[in-house]
Design a protein around this motif. Structure first.
Motif, PDB file in Angstrom:
ATOM      1  N   CYS A 189     -10.947  -3.048   5.096  1.00 24.29           N
ATOM      2  CA  CYS A 189     -11.312  -2.914   6.798  1.00 24.29           C
ATOM      3  C   CYS A 189     -11.399  -3.944   7.287  1.00 24.29           C
ATOM      4  CB  CYS A 189     -11.858  -1.320   6.281  1.00 24.29           C
ATOM      5  SG  CYS A 189     -11.988  -0.835   8.315  1.00 24.29           S
ATOM      6  N   PRO A 190     -10.557  -4.256   8.682  1.00 24.85           N
ATOM      7  CA  PRO A 190     -11.178  -5.059   9.536  1.00 24.85           C
ATOM      8  C   PRO A 190     -12.474  -4.695   9.795  1.00 24.85           C
ATOM      9  CG  PRO A 190      -9.268  -4.464  10.199  1.00 24.85           C
ATOM     10  CD  PRO A 190      -9.403  -3.809   8.465  1.00 24.85           C
ATOM     11  N   TRP A 198       1.852  -9.340   7.973  1.00 25.61           N
ATOM     12  CA  TRP A 198       0.767  -8.514   8.113  1.00 25.61           C
ATOM     13  C   TRP A 198       0.118  -9.900   8.346  1.00 25.61           C
ATOM     14  CZ3 TRP A 198      -2.923 -10.277   4.462  1.00 25.61           C
ATOM     15  CH2 TRP A 198      -4.032  -8.900   4.492  1.00 25.61           C
ATOM     16  N   ARG A 204      -1.644   1.348  -4.442  1.00 22.25           N
ATOM     17  CA  ARG A 204      -1.774  -0.061  -4.816  1.00 22.25           C
ATOM     18  C   ARG A 204      -0.434   0.147  -5.255  1.00 22.25           C
ATOM     19  NH1 ARG A 204      -4.414  -0.507  -1.588  1.00 22.25           N
ATOM     20  NH2 ARG A 204      -6.689  -2.568  -1.155  1.00 22.25           N
ATOM     21  N   ARG A 263      -6.618  -5.890   1.563  1.00 27.28           N
ATOM     22  CA  ARG A 263      -6.175  -4.933   2.572  1.00 27.28           C
ATOM     23  C   ARG A 263      -7.680  -4.758   3.335  1.00 27.28           C
ATOM     24  NH1 ARG A 263      -0.573  -4.447   3.251  1.00 27.28           N
ATOM     25  NH2 ARG A 263      -1.381  -3.255   4.657  1.00 27.28           N
ATOM     26  N   LYS A 266       0.670  -1.453  -0.121  1.00 28.15           N
ATOM     27  CA  LYS A 266      -0.031  -0.340   0.321  1.00 28.15           C
ATOM     28  C   LYS A 266       0.778   1.128   0.108  1.00 28.15           C
ATOM     29  CE  LYS A 266      -2.816  -0.091   3.535  1.00 28.15           C
ATOM     30  NZ  LYS A 266      -3.949  -0.325   4.453  1.00 28.15           N
ATOM     31  N   ILE A 304     -16.858   1.159   0.483  1.00 25.57           N
ATOM     32  CA  ILE A 304     -16.733   1.550   1.865  1.00 25.57           C
ATOM     33  C   ILE A 304     -15.468   2.049   2.819  1.00 25.57           C
ATOM     34  CG2 ILE A 304     -17.675   2.006   4.418  1.00 25.57           C
ATOM     35  CD1 ILE A 304     -20.441   2.125   3.000  1.00 25.57           C
ATOM     36  N   THR A 342     -11.842   8.306  10.987  1.00 29.11           N
ATOM     37  CA  THR A 342     -12.969   7.661  10.330  1.00 29.11           C
ATOM     38  C   THR A 342     -14.468   7.630  10.463  1.00 29.11           C
ATOM     39  OG1 THR A 342     -12.456   6.036  10.802  1.00 29.11           O
ATOM     40  CG2 THR A 342     -12.269   5.915   8.435  1.00 29.11           C
ATOM     41  N   MET A 344      -0.328  -3.405  10.429  1.00 30.57           N
ATOM     42  CA  MET A 344      -1.568  -3.599   9.422  1.00 30.57           C
ATOM     43  C   MET A 344      -1.343  -2.720   8.426  1.00 30.57           C
ATOM     44  SD  MET A 344      -4.865  -5.668  10.382  1.00 30.57           S
ATOM     45  CE  MET A 344      -5.358  -6.159   8.702  1.00 30.57           C
ATOM     46  N   PHE A 345      -1.790  -1.128   8.945  1.00 31.80           N
ATOM     47  CA  PHE A 345      -1.677  -0.173   8.179  1.00 31.80           C
ATOM     48  C   PHE A 345      -0.813   0.127   7.257  1.00 31.80           C
ATOM     49  CE2 PHE A 345      -3.553   3.439   5.948  1.00 31.80           C
ATOM     50  CZ  PHE A 345      -4.917   3.608   6.169  1.00 31.80           C
ATOM     51  N   GLY A 358     -12.934  -0.454   1.635  1.00 31.06           N
ATOM     52  CA  GLY A 358     -11.319  -1.713   0.979  1.00 31.06           C
ATOM     53  C   GLY A 358     -12.813  -2.240   0.372  1.00 31.06           C
TER      54      GLY A 358
HETATM   55  C1  HEM Z   1     -16.766   4.928   9.002  1.00 31.72           C
HETATM   56  C2  HEM Z   1     -15.602   3.799   9.570  1.00 31.72           C
HETATM   57  C3  HEM Z   1     -14.299   3.229   8.399  1.00 31.72           C
HETATM   58  C4  HEM Z   1     -14.096   3.136   7.459  1.00 31.72           C
HETATM   59  C5  HEM Z   1     -15.467   4.368   6.508  1.00 31.72           C
HETATM   60  C6  HEM Z   1     -12.954   2.706   7.272  1.00 31.72           C
HETATM   61  C7  HEM Z   1     -12.575   2.793   5.534  1.00 31.72           C
HETATM   62  C8  HEM Z   1     -11.402   1.887   5.629  1.00 31.72           C
HETATM   63  C9  HEM Z   1     -11.039   1.771   4.320  1.00 31.72           C
HETATM   64  C10 HEM Z   1     -11.116   2.504   2.835  1.00 31.72           C
HETATM   65  C11 HEM Z   1      -9.749   1.351   4.537  1.00 31.72           C
HETATM   66  C12 HEM Z   1      -9.150   0.077   3.216  1.00 31.72           C
HETATM   67  C13 HEM Z   1      -7.814   1.385   3.087  1.00 31.72           C
HETATM   68  C14 HEM Z   1      -7.378   0.037   1.785  1.00 31.72           C
HETATM   69  O1  HEM Z   1      -7.240  -0.520   1.488  1.00 31.72           O
HETATM   70  O2  HEM Z   1      -5.718   0.611   1.843  1.00 31.72           O
HETATM   71  C15 HEM Z   1      -9.129   1.120   5.773  1.00 31.72           C
HETATM   72  C16 HEM Z   1      -8.513   0.180   6.562  1.00 31.72           C
HETATM   73  C17 HEM Z   1      -8.759  -0.160   7.465  1.00 31.72           C
HETATM   74  N1  HEM Z   1      -8.766  -0.604   9.189  1.00 31.72           N
HETATM   75 FE1  HEM Z   1     -10.932   1.026   8.157  1.00 31.72          FE
HETATM   76  N2  HEM Z   1     -12.411   2.341   8.436  1.00 31.72           N
HETATM   77  C18 HEM Z   1     -13.360   2.789   9.686  1.00 31.72           C
HETATM   78  C19 HEM Z   1     -13.485   2.287  10.824  1.00 31.72           C
HETATM   79  C20 HEM Z   1     -12.589   1.721  11.311  1.00 31.72           C
HETATM   80  C21 HEM Z   1     -12.058   1.101  12.563  1.00 31.72           C
HETATM   81  C22 HEM Z   1     -13.315   1.617  13.653  1.00 31.72           C
HETATM   82  C23 HEM Z   1     -10.674   0.505  12.320  1.00 31.72           C
HETATM   83  C24 HEM Z   1     -10.036  -0.149  14.187  1.00 31.72           C
HETATM   84  C25 HEM Z   1     -10.407  -1.339  14.435  1.00 31.72           C
HETATM   85  C26 HEM Z   1     -10.384   0.352  11.397  1.00 31.72           C
HETATM   86  C27 HEM Z   1      -9.569  -0.380  10.657  1.00 31.72           C
HETATM   87  C28 HEM Z   1      -8.533  -0.977   9.491  1.00 31.72           C
HETATM   88  C29 HEM Z   1      -7.057  -1.171   9.453  1.00 31.72           C
HETATM   89  C30 HEM Z   1      -6.399  -1.173  10.786  1.00 31.72           C
HETATM   90  C31 HEM Z   1      -7.561  -1.054   8.503  1.00 31.72           C
HETATM   91  C32 HEM Z   1      -5.876  -1.717   7.522  1.00 31.72           C
HETATM   92  C33 HEM Z   1      -5.648  -3.052   6.988  1.00 31.72           C
HETATM   93  C34 HEM Z   1      -4.611  -3.279   5.625  1.00 31.72           C
HETATM   94  O3  HEM Z   1      -4.240  -2.449   6.171  1.00 31.72           O
HETATM   95  O4  HEM Z   1      -4.872  -4.421   5.824  1.00 31.72           O
HETATM   96  N3  HEM Z   1     -10.904   1.083  10.394  1.00 31.72           N
HETATM   97  N4  HEM Z   1     -10.507   0.843   6.433  1.00 31.72           N
END
Ligand code: HEM
Length: 504
Positions: free
Chosen positions: A500-501, A131, A416, A498, A105, A492, A346, A122-123, A494
């Motif tokens: 979002c968990p 990862w 990506r 990757r 990423k 929404i 977010t 992760m991020f 992803g």
């Molecule tokens: C409205 C709420 C949320 C939205 C819209 C959202 C959206 C996203 C999106 C679009 C990605 C994908 C990024 C990518 O593909 O590059 C992502 C990844 C991620 N999100 Fe969320 N997210 C939200 C809430 C949360 C919450 C509450 C957590 C806490 C656990 C979280 C943890 C993560 C993590 C750790 C990733 C990285 C995953 C990876 O890289 O493998 N997100 N999120």
């Protein structure tokens, strides 16, 4: 010999050498540009990473402008990298497929290394094997019934607290009963900071209390509510993480030697490192303390369902069952950092946007109230009996959130980097090509959504048969009264590896 040549040069010679070097650099730069593989339309790049000075950080607007001017696939240069911007659904879908060649990423950046968590969690983790282990433990923890019930319970508690603060302000500031004007954003931000804090770390935060205190110019005038001495400074933690991440991205494309030797950049880099140390120390202390509690009084932790406790428990179970994979304190720290950053920003922005759209659309507001009344018929305006089962019934409310995210997604452009040669949009791209996926642009494109700029939650709510569609593929053709199933048209959380968990 070489010393003698240097000695024989005068100032004019030096200037000529500098000028020639400069011209050579320019020639090489533009030669590479005009002979690049797969040339695409896009703005002419500038040497010395000068384009960064024209980029204000608003990636949503930047991507929209490029897409409008140059089409569904174009290129731009930023931070010394050629970048391919894709705005077409099928290219985006392709790049979000669960393939190892588009797992990465983030391109390499010295500034990113300063985050202190690259390669962990992760991020910011580009190492697939590490990862995968982190993802396993995170999903194990947040998919438990205990975690979800705890999250709902804590959220209700915090909303009640917020209500208490507002009532108290209304009273002490002698406001008119009907109207009480305030800036919602800082309130929602501090609410979400405290919410994420308790859900992720199990520690009660003080962000709301601190914000409430800012109204307290006359200490004796405003009444103190919800005094609680057992809180940790979630406000400082959240400000530091946000400064840390913003600072890092502001230095993302700065040349490494500038970071090391030029005082302006060096000072900025030092500030980031100082923030990083504070964050890692705060999280490290929490982890140590929780591990200590776990070792000495595991019974005490039985009732705790925050992410930190669950990660430690899952990790311990893994060790007991002799699983090869387990998490170090640094891994846990990175996961907590990820969740704090990804969760608070977010969630608070999404909530603010949703409230904004609801206020601008009274008919949506009414329909939302009607749904809430139908799901909670005995709601005596005191406490709603929120459970995960009841929440799942609030389909119109869910559609409002989807529609708010469609119009103003909090992560508008995904990224990506290919780790091997890969075909995209009919071109073959070499390894390390950087792709930017403009899914926010796609969300407001009439190719994919009818009347795309209107706020209309019905486009998701009125789907005839939800089971035929993936939950986030919604699109509704009102004229023909049927859903338009454009695969991938609403993204929404992803997609692919990757994802979002939180989606789980
Ligand atoms: C409205 C709420 C949320 C939205 C819209 C959202 C959206 C996203 C999106 C679009 C990605 C994908 C990024 C990518 O593909 O590059 C992502 C990844 C991620 N999100 Fe969320 N997210 C939200 C809430 C949360 C919450 C509450 C957590 C806490 C656990 C979280 C943890 C993560 C993590 C750790 C990733 C990285 C995953 C990876 O890289 O493998 N997100 N999120």
């Amino acid at each position: 010999m070489s010393f003698r040549i240097i000695e024989s040069l005068n100032v004019v010679d030096y200037l000529i050498i500098i000028l020639l070097t400069f011209l050579l650099y320019l020639f090489r730069f533009y030669y590479n540009y005009f002979t690049r593989p797969n040339p695409l339309p896009g703005p002419l790049p500038l040497p010395f990473r000068l384009e960064s000075h024209f980029f204000d950080g608003n990636i949503r607007r930047f991507a929209a402008e490029l897409c409008q001017k140059y089409g569904d696939i174009c290129e731009f240069r930023l931070g010394g990298h050629r970048r391919i911007l894709v705005s077409k659904q099928e290219y985006i879908e392709d790049l979000l497929s669960p393939s190892r060649t588009v797992f990465i990423k983030h391109e390499n950046s010295q500034a990113l290394d300063m985050l202190g968590i690259v390669g962990r969690g992760m991020f910011f983790n580009n190492d697939y094997d590490i990862w995968k282990i982190n993802k396993y433990f995170l999903l194990q923890s947040i998919s438990t019934h205990g975690f979800n019930e705890e999250a709902i319970k804590r959220t209700i508690e915090l909303f009640e607290k917020l209500n208490g603060y507002w009532n108290s302000l209304k009273k002490t500031l002698s406001c008119n009963d009907e109207w009480f004007e305030m800036d919602l954003l800082p309130w929602i931000k501090s609410l979400m900071t405290d919410n994420i804090s308790i859900i992720i770390t199990g520690e009660r935060g003080c962000s709301m209390a601190k914000y409430y205190d800012t109204f307290n110019s006359n200490k004796s005038k405003i009444e103190t509510v919800f005094d609680d001495p057992i809180v940790y400074d979630s406000d400082k933690f959240s400000r530091t993480t946000s400064a840390h991440i913003k600072g890092t991205f502001s230095l993302y494309d700065v040349y490494p030697f500038l970071l090391r030797y030029v005082p302006f950049f060096k000072n900025k880099a030092n500030a980031i490192l100082k923030d990083r140390d504070y964050i890692l120390k705060t999280l490290g202390n929490m982890i140590e303390k929780r591990r200590f509690d776990f070792a000495n009084s595991p019974q005490k932790l039985k009732s705790k369902h925050d992410l930190l406790t669950l990660l430690i428990t899952a990790n311990n179970d893994a060790k007991k069952s002799k699983m090869i994979e387990s998490l170090t304190n640094e891994d846990i720290s990175a996961l907590l950092y990820d969740a704090s950053i990804a969760g608070a920003v977010t969630a608070s922005n999404t909530l603010c946007y949703a409230i904004y759209y609801i206020c601008c659309n009274p008919h949506v507001k009414q329909k939302m109230f009607d749904e809430i009344d139908s799901v909670f018929p005995n709601n005596s305006s005191d406490k709603l009996c929120l459970t995960s089962e009841n929440l799942a019934k609030l389909r119109y409310c869910e559609s409002i959130i989807k529609e708010a995210l469609r119009l103003t997604h909090v992560v508008p452009v995904l990224k990506r980097v290919s780790s091997a040669e890969r075909k995209v949009a009919g071109y073959t791209w070499p390894s390390e090509t950087v792709f930017h996926l403009n899914h926010a642009g796609m969300h407001i494109d009439e190719k994919y959504f009818v009347n795309p700029t209107a706020f209309d939650p019905d486009r998701f709510y009125l789907q005839n048969d939800l089971s035929e569609l993936n939950d986030d593929l919604g699109n509704f053709d009102k004229e023909n009264n049927k859903p338009i199933n454009k695969k991938c048209s609403l993204i929404i959380f992803g997609r692919g590896m990757r994802l979002c968990p939180e989606e789980s």
